[in-house]
Write a protein that holds these residues in place. Structure first.
Motif, short mmCIF file in Angstrom:
data_model
loop_
_atom_site.label_atom_id
_atom_site.label_comp_id
_atom_site.label_asym_id
_atom_site.label_seq_id
_atom_site.Cartn_x
_atom_site.Cartn_y
_atom_site.Cartn_z
N SER A 166 29.00 16.33 98.83
CA SER A 166 28.41 17.01 97.68
C SER A 166 28.71 18.50 97.74
N ILE A 167 28.61 19.15 96.60
CA ILE A 167 28.83 20.59 96.48
C ILE A 167 27.93 21.12 95.38
N ASP A 168 27.38 22.29 95.60
CA ASP A 168 26.55 22.97 94.61
C ASP A 168 27.44 23.82 93.71
N LEU A 169 27.01 24.00 92.47
CA LEU A 169 27.70 24.88 91.52
C LEU A 169 26.67 25.88 91.00
N ASN A 170 26.93 27.17 91.24
CA ASN A 170 25.96 28.18 90.84
C ASN A 170 26.57 29.22 89.91
N ALA A 171 25.70 29.94 89.22
CA ALA A 171 26.13 31.05 88.36
C ALA A 171 25.04 32.10 88.35
N ASP A 172 25.45 33.35 88.12
CA ASP A 172 24.52 34.47 88.00
C ASP A 172 23.98 34.49 86.57
N LEU A 173 22.66 34.43 86.43
CA LEU A 173 22.05 34.32 85.11
C LEU A 173 20.95 35.36 84.92
N GLY A 174 20.53 35.52 83.66
CA GLY A 174 19.44 36.45 83.35
C GLY A 174 19.83 37.89 83.55
N GLU A 175 21.11 38.22 83.32
CA GLU A 175 21.58 39.57 83.62
C GLU A 175 21.60 40.50 82.41
N GLY A 176 20.88 40.14 81.38
CA GLY A 176 20.69 41.07 80.28
C GLY A 176 19.55 42.03 80.60
N PHE A 177 19.21 42.86 79.63
CA PHE A 177 18.09 43.78 79.80
C PHE A 177 17.62 44.21 78.42
N GLY A 178 16.36 43.89 78.10
CA GLY A 178 15.83 44.26 76.79
C GLY A 178 16.63 43.62 75.67
N ARG A 179 17.13 44.45 74.76
CA ARG A 179 17.90 43.95 73.61
C ARG A 179 19.35 43.63 73.97
#
Length: 255
Positions: free
Chosen positions: A3-16
């Motif tokens: 098995s292998i995990d797949l990840n991503a960086d998320l929630g990288e906005g700010f305000g508008r």
């Protein structure tokens, strides 16, 4: 089956300001590195991403970074190490609050950007990251580059380390990432990205920019959420990993 995990960086906005398609990526990845408000992210974004991840049974990781919104956490900061430890601890705790509200929990910790790169080679900042994780919950795995200073310091401190490979980033011959200012540091060709992801997941190696083969035993593959075409790339990578006979699943079970 392996098995292998797949990840991503998320929630990288700010305000508008928004960055990437978090919801679409959450339908593809098995782990989400959620920005905790220092390099990116804000309370409402953190709450939204945590709720969406829990709904999809995607494991949530605290993506901790420098206190550097203006530079997106990609500028090295020479911190007082106790202050860095406390900043990291603060971020984990903040994300945990939104995880709990959503019915989940923080499953692991991953440094972001310049902190990731600095802790990979520098003992002091690596120690600060490790000290923060141990103080919060020594059972939390640390997601980082295999063979790095951070990986070694974490193992010596008794933490679980999960090696991470970057499908869409160029490597140097010493196993560190190429600076983003260098041509070839970010990869966009889907066929190339998929081939690299599969090779890292199956053979534990990656070809560096100078043509050398770097050992890279990994338990998780990252596709950056802010890379152009990230959703398409992530979908292609997941399909490629599955076609190679791998089960794509998180290295920590979501709460």
């Amino acid at each position: 089956m392996p098995s292998i995990d797949l990840n991503a960086d998320l929630g990288e906005g700010f305000g508008r300001w928004t960055l990437g398609d978090d919801e679409a990526l959450l339908d593809i990845v098995t782990s989400a590195n959620v920005a905790c408000g220092f390099h990116a992210g804000d309370p409402s974004t953190m709450r939204r991403i945590c709720a969406a991840a829990v709904q999809r049974s995607v494991t949530i990781g605290a993506q901790v970074g420098y206190r550097d919104l203006a530079g997106f956490g990609r500028r090295r900061i020479d911190y007082d190490l106790d202050e860095l430890r406390d900043d990291i601890l603060y971020q984990i705790g903040a994300l945990e609050a939104f995880c709990r509200v959503a019915g989940g929990r923080v499953g692991y910790v991953k440094p972001h950007g310049a902190l990731y790169n600095t802790a990979a080679v520098e003992e002091g900042q690596a120690g600060a990251v490790v000290a923060a994780v141990r103080a919060y919950d020594e059972r939390l795995p640390l997601l980082c580059q295999p063979g790095s200073t951070l990986a070694r310091v974490a193992v010596e401190a008794g933490l679980t380390v999960v090696g991470e490979g970057f499908a869409d980033r160029g490597y140097r011959g010493d196993g560190t990432l190429m600076p983003r200012s260098v041509a070839g540091a970010v990869l966009y060709d889907a066929d190339v990205v998929v081939e690299r992801a599969v090779r890292m997941a199956v053979d534990g190696e990656v070809v560096a920019g100078d043509g050398s083969v770097v050992t890279a035993p990994v338990g998780s593959i990252c596709v950056h959420g802010d890379t152009a075409g990230a959703v398409r790339l992530a979908g292609r990578v997941r399909a490629g990993l599955t076609a190679a006979g791998l089960v794509v699943g998180p290295f920590v079970t979501a709460a």
